[in-house]
Each structure stands twice: as C-alpha cells, then as structure tokens.
Write a protein that holds these residues in place. Sequence first.
Motif, mmCIF file in Angstrom:
data_model
loop_
_atom_site.group_PDB
_atom_site.id
_atom_site.type_symbol
_atom_site.label_atom_id
_atom_site.label_comp_id
_atom_site.label_asym_id
_atom_site.label_seq_id
_atom_site.Cartn_x
_atom_site.Cartn_y
_atom_site.Cartn_z
ATOM 1 N N ASP A 32 -7.795 11.417 -6.597
ATOM 2 C CA ASP A 32 -6.834 11.448 -7.710
ATOM 3 C C ASP A 32 -5.417 11.210 -7.228
ATOM 4 O OD1 ASP A 32 -8.852 11.869 -9.444
ATOM 5 O OD2 ASP A 32 -8.402 13.986 -9.857
ATOM 6 N N LYS A 33 -5.087 11.840 -6.105
ATOM 7 C CA LYS A 33 -3.733 11.708 -5.571
ATOM 8 C C LYS A 33 -3.470 10.259 -5.154
ATOM 9 C CE LYS A 33 -0.618 13.563 -2.050
ATOM 10 N NZ LYS A 33 -0.500 14.346 -0.809
ATOM 11 N N ILE A 34 -4.462 9.626 -4.514
ATOM 12 C CA ILE A 34 -4.292 8.251 -4.052
ATOM 13 C C ILE A 34 -4.236 7.287 -5.244
ATOM 14 C CG2 ILE A 34 -5.366 6.374 -2.705
ATOM 15 C CD1 ILE A 34 -3.968 8.634 -1.047
ATOM 16 N N ASP A 35 -5.063 7.522 -6.273
ATOM 17 C CA ASP A 35 -5.020 6.677 -7.483
ATOM 18 C C ASP A 35 -3.660 6.778 -8.167
ATOM 19 O OD1 ASP A 35 -7.578 5.943 -6.997
ATOM 20 O OD2 ASP A 35 -8.483 7.074 -8.650
ATOM 21 N N ALA A 36 -3.154 7.997 -8.266
ATOM 22 C CA ALA A 36 -1.846 8.202 -8.904
ATOM 23 C C ALA A 36 -0.756 7.526 -8.085
ATOM 24 C CB ALA A 36 -1.562 9.696 -9.038
ATOM 25 N N LEU A 37 -0.883 7.607 -6.757
ATOM 26 C CA LEU A 37 0.100 6.949 -5.889
ATOM 27 C C LEU A 37 0.064 5.435 -6.113
ATOM 28 C CD1 LEU A 37 2.190 6.958 -3.614
ATOM 29 C CD2 LEU A 37 0.300 7.041 -1.961
ATOM 30 N N GLY A 38 -1.123 4.861 -6.231
ATOM 31 C CA GLY A 38 -1.259 3.423 -6.488
ATOM 32 C C GLY A 38 -0.553 3.014 -7.777
ATOM 33 N N ARG A 39 -0.745 3.818 -8.829
ATOM 34 C CA ARG A 39 -0.083 3.501 -10.109
ATOM 35 C C ARG A 39 1.434 3.609 -9.979
ATOM 36 N NH1 ARG A 39 -4.535 6.391 -12.019
ATOM 37 N NH2 ARG A 39 -3.341 8.292 -12.326
ATOM 38 N N THR A 55 2.797 0.616 -8.076
ATOM 39 C CA THR A 55 2.850 -0.542 -8.969
ATOM 40 C C THR A 55 4.129 -0.512 -9.796
ATOM 41 O OG1 THR A 55 0.447 -0.555 -9.128
ATOM 42 C CG2 THR A 55 1.633 -1.773 -10.810
ATOM 43 N N ARG A 56 4.395 0.638 -10.396
ATOM 44 C CA ARG A 56 5.585 0.738 -11.256
ATOM 45 C C ARG A 56 6.878 0.532 -10.485
ATOM 46 N NH1 ARG A 56 5.750 6.238 -14.199
ATOM 47 N NH2 ARG A 56 7.716 5.524 -15.050
ATOM 48 N N ILE A 57 6.979 1.186 -9.326
ATOM 49 C CA ILE A 57 8.223 1.111 -8.567
ATOM 50 C C ILE A 57 8.433 -0.287 -7.997
ATOM 51 C CG2 ILE A 57 9.428 1.942 -6.507
ATOM 52 C CD1 ILE A 57 8.062 4.657 -6.978
ATOM 53 N N LEU A 58 7.389 -0.825 -7.349
ATOM 54 C CA LEU A 58 7.558 -2.072 -6.598
ATOM 55 C C LEU A 58 7.630 -3.299 -7.506
ATOM 56 C CD1 LEU A 58 5.165 -1.304 -3.625
ATOM 57 C CD2 LEU A 58 7.682 -1.209 -3.618
ATOM 58 N N LYS A 65 8.620 11.973 -9.885
ATOM 59 C CA LYS A 65 7.328 12.563 -10.244
ATOM 60 C C LYS A 65 6.334 11.451 -10.576
ATOM 61 C CE LYS A 65 8.924 16.875 -10.510
ATOM 62 N NZ LYS A 65 8.508 17.900 -9.574
ATOM 63 N N THR A 66 5.106 11.620 -10.162
ATOM 64 C CA THR A 66 4.055 10.694 -10.591
ATOM 65 C C THR A 66 3.530 11.153 -11.933
ATOM 66 O OG1 THR A 66 2.226 11.940 -9.701
ATOM 67 C CG2 THR A 66 3.306 10.405 -8.215
ATOM 68 N N PHE A 67 2.592 10.333 -12.509
ATOM 69 C CA PHE A 67 1.928 10.738 -13.748
ATOM 70 C C PHE A 67 1.178 12.047 -13.509
ATOM 71 C CE2 PHE A 67 1.614 5.976 -13.913
ATOM 72 C CZ PHE A 67 2.746 5.850 -14.680
ATOM 73 N N ALA A 68 0.683 12.225 -12.288
ATOM 74 C CA ALA A 68 -0.082 13.433 -11.962
ATOM 75 C C ALA A 68 0.836 14.588 -11.578
ATOM 76 C CB ALA A 68 -1.052 13.129 -10.830
ATOM 77 N N GLN A 69 2.149 14.383 -11.769
ATOM 78 C CA GLN A 69 3.130 15.420 -11.457
ATOM 79 C C GLN A 69 3.177 15.769 -9.967
ATOM 80 O OE1 GLN A 69 5.177 16.305 -14.042
ATOM 81 N NE2 GLN A 69 3.952 14.772 -15.094
ATOM 82 N N ILE A 70 2.856 14.786 -9.134
ATOM 83 C CA ILE A 70 2.973 15.005 -7.694
ATOM 84 C C ILE A 70 4.230 14.279 -7.214
ATOM 85 C CG2 ILE A 70 1.877 14.668 -5.443
ATOM 86 C CD1 ILE A 70 -0.793 14.270 -7.084
ATOM 87 N N PRO A 71 5.203 14.999 -6.657
ATOM 88 C CA PRO A 71 6.410 14.298 -6.204
ATOM 89 C C PRO A 71 6.079 13.298 -5.092
ATOM 90 C CG PRO A 71 6.657 16.686 -6.012
ATOM 91 C CD PRO A 71 5.237 16.415 -6.347
ATOM 92 N N LEU A 72 6.706 12.137 -5.146
ATOM 93 C CA LEU A 72 6.471 11.112 -4.135
ATOM 94 C C LEU A 72 6.759 11.670 -2.734
ATOM 95 C CD1 LEU A 72 5.558 8.218 -3.924
ATOM 96 C CD2 LEU A 72 7.872 7.486 -4.325
ATOM 97 N N GLU A 81 -3.601 4.284 2.705
ATOM 98 C CA GLU A 81 -4.848 4.486 1.967
ATOM 99 C C GLU A 81 -4.763 3.860 0.568
ATOM 100 O OE1 GLU A 81 -6.110 8.574 2.012
ATOM 101 O OE2 GLU A 81 -7.913 8.136 0.843
ATOM 102 N N ALA A 82 -3.634 4.068 -0.111
ATOM 103 C CA ALA A 82 -3.460 3.515 -1.456
ATOM 104 C C ALA A 82 -3.497 1.984 -1.414
ATOM 105 C CB ALA A 82 -2.144 4.000 -2.069
ATOM 106 N N VAL A 83 -2.904 1.396 -0.391
ATOM 107 C CA VAL A 83 -2.872 -0.064 -0.263
ATOM 108 C C VAL A 83 -4.281 -0.590 0.014
ATOM 109 C CG1 VAL A 83 -2.021 -1.987 1.154
ATOM 110 C CG2 VAL A 83 -0.466 -0.134 0.473
ATOM 111 N N ARG A 84 -4.979 0.080 0.931
ATOM 112 C CA ARG A 84 -6.328 -0.350 1.318
ATOM 113 C C ARG A 84 -7.309 -0.214 0.159
ATOM 114 N NH1 ARG A 84 -10.026 2.774 3.602
ATOM 115 N NH2 ARG A 84 -8.496 4.372 4.084
ATOM 116 N N LYS A 85 -7.155 0.852 -0.640
ATOM 117 C CA LYS A 85 -8.136 1.131 -1.697
ATOM 118 C C LYS A 85 -7.845 0.398 -2.995
ATOM 119 C CE LYS A 85 -10.095 5.382 -0.077
ATOM 120 N NZ LYS A 85 -9.998 6.842 -0.096
ATOM 121 N N ASP A 86 -6.691 -0.255 -3.105
ATOM 122 C CA ASP A 86 -6.366 -0.886 -4.383
ATOM 123 C C ASP A 86 -7.362 -1.996 -4.713
ATOM 124 O OD1 ASP A 86 -4.185 -1.096 -6.563
ATOM 125 O OD2 ASP A 86 -4.667 -3.152 -5.982
#
Length: 200
Positions: A4-11, A14-17, A45-52, A62-67
């Motif tokens: 979940d954390k890695i999926d949220a980081l991926g999203r 995407t938004r930031i970059l 904050k991410t959608f999952a409320q986890i600060p970057l 991991e987020a880059v590899r799993k996208d």
Amino acid sequence: GSKDKIDALGRLLTRILRHMASELNLNMRSDGFVKVEDLLKLNLKTFAQIPLRSHTVDDIWEAVRKDNKQRFNLLEENGELLIRANQGHTITTVESESLLKPILSAEEVSVCVHGTYKRNLDSILESGLKRMKRLHVHFSCGLPTDGEVISGMRRDVNVLIFLNVRKALADGMKLYISDNKVVLTEGFDGVVPVEYFEKI
Ligand code: HQG
C-alpha cells in the motif's frame, strides 16, 4: 515498504513529477529530472496520509521498479540520484526535445493508437485530438492483450483512434517516443487534425 505504501508513493510520484514540481518549487531540468534528495525533503501528504519525508531512497527504487506502466526513470549522475516521469507532463518547463527521442521514420512504430471514450468522439471528430492540459497527445505502440495494461492508454478506453504515422511525418508533424515506449506529439499547435486518423 508495504504494498500500500509503495502504491501510494507511485501515485504521488506521478502527480509531483508530471504536474506539481513548479508549485512545490522543486528544481526540475528540461528533461524532467529532479534530485531524489530534493523529492524526499518535501513535506507533503500522500493520499494514504503518509508524509513523503517518511520514505527512503529504497522506497523510491521499489516504486519505480514496480510501476506497471514504467512511468518513471532513475538516473545516477555525478554521484547523485535523479528521477523523472517518462511522459504525461503538464509542467511547461519540460521540453519535448530533452525529454523524448524523435521518431524519424514510420518503420519505427508499427501501431500507433490513441485510446479514448465514446463521449469524446463527436468533439474529437469535429476539432481533432487535442493535448488538453498535457504537453502532448498520447498514443500507445500496441493494444492491450488479455486485460494487461499498456503504457499510453487507460485500461477502460472504449474508442481507439489510429494515427497515420507516415502522413504525419511526411507533413512535418513531430512525433516522439518516451523511455516507456509511448508515442507523443504536440501535433500542430497542440492538435492532431482528423485528416491524420487512419481508421476508427
Ligand atoms: C480527450 C494516462 C474532446 C482525449 C494514460 C482524452 C495515458 C478530447 C482526454 C496518459 C479531444 C484527455 C494520457 C477533443 C482529446 N474533444 N475530448 N477535441 N481531444 N480529447 O488524460 O490520452 O495511466 O490528458 O481522448 O494511460 O487520456 O496515468 O490524456 O480522453 O498514458 O500513466 O481528452 O494518461 O497515463 O485526457 O491519457 P488526458 P489521455 P497513466
């Protein structure tokens, strides 16, 4: 990190970059790269409320590899780690010529297809394919098979518009390909006119 954390980081990446670097005062090169170090300093904050800030460089890898659409690219340069989105930008300081590779001949792309929705079709046939908020109109190099995802179009599209690549190139429309094999164009002033559609 957890899935979940890695999926949220991926999203979030995407938004930031693609969309938010300017408003976040993130230093972005014309080829779209930013320093991972700068990214991890953002207090967002991410959608999952986890600060970057609670993420590590390993989480980014991991987020880059799993996208599933290979949306991001990492680059090590002069001992620094850089990251960019491969396509999809609205940030206007990003330049096509730096971000992307030009397509020089029609042989380089056998299929070039834009995915959209029936609700847009009348308007598209009236005024052509517009890039809307993004820098480019997006096309995929193939069609999704067996429900797999393909970079360059969404899973739920219900209309396919094929580009006549040969005619587009012959008439001087600049076509580019991204690192994740999405075909991108500004068309002519942001529009791909209907006469460049092959079939629908
Ligand atoms: C439509 C996702 C009415 C166009 C995807 C699209 C892709 C018109 C929408 C990437 C129009 C724009 C890009 C006109 C174009 N009248 N509608 N004249 N011209 N449109 O999101 O191509 O998954 O900016 O057909 O997978 O949908 O996030 O572009 O429906 O790769 O990596 O206006 O975004 O990438 O929408 O999607 P978008 P898109 P990710």
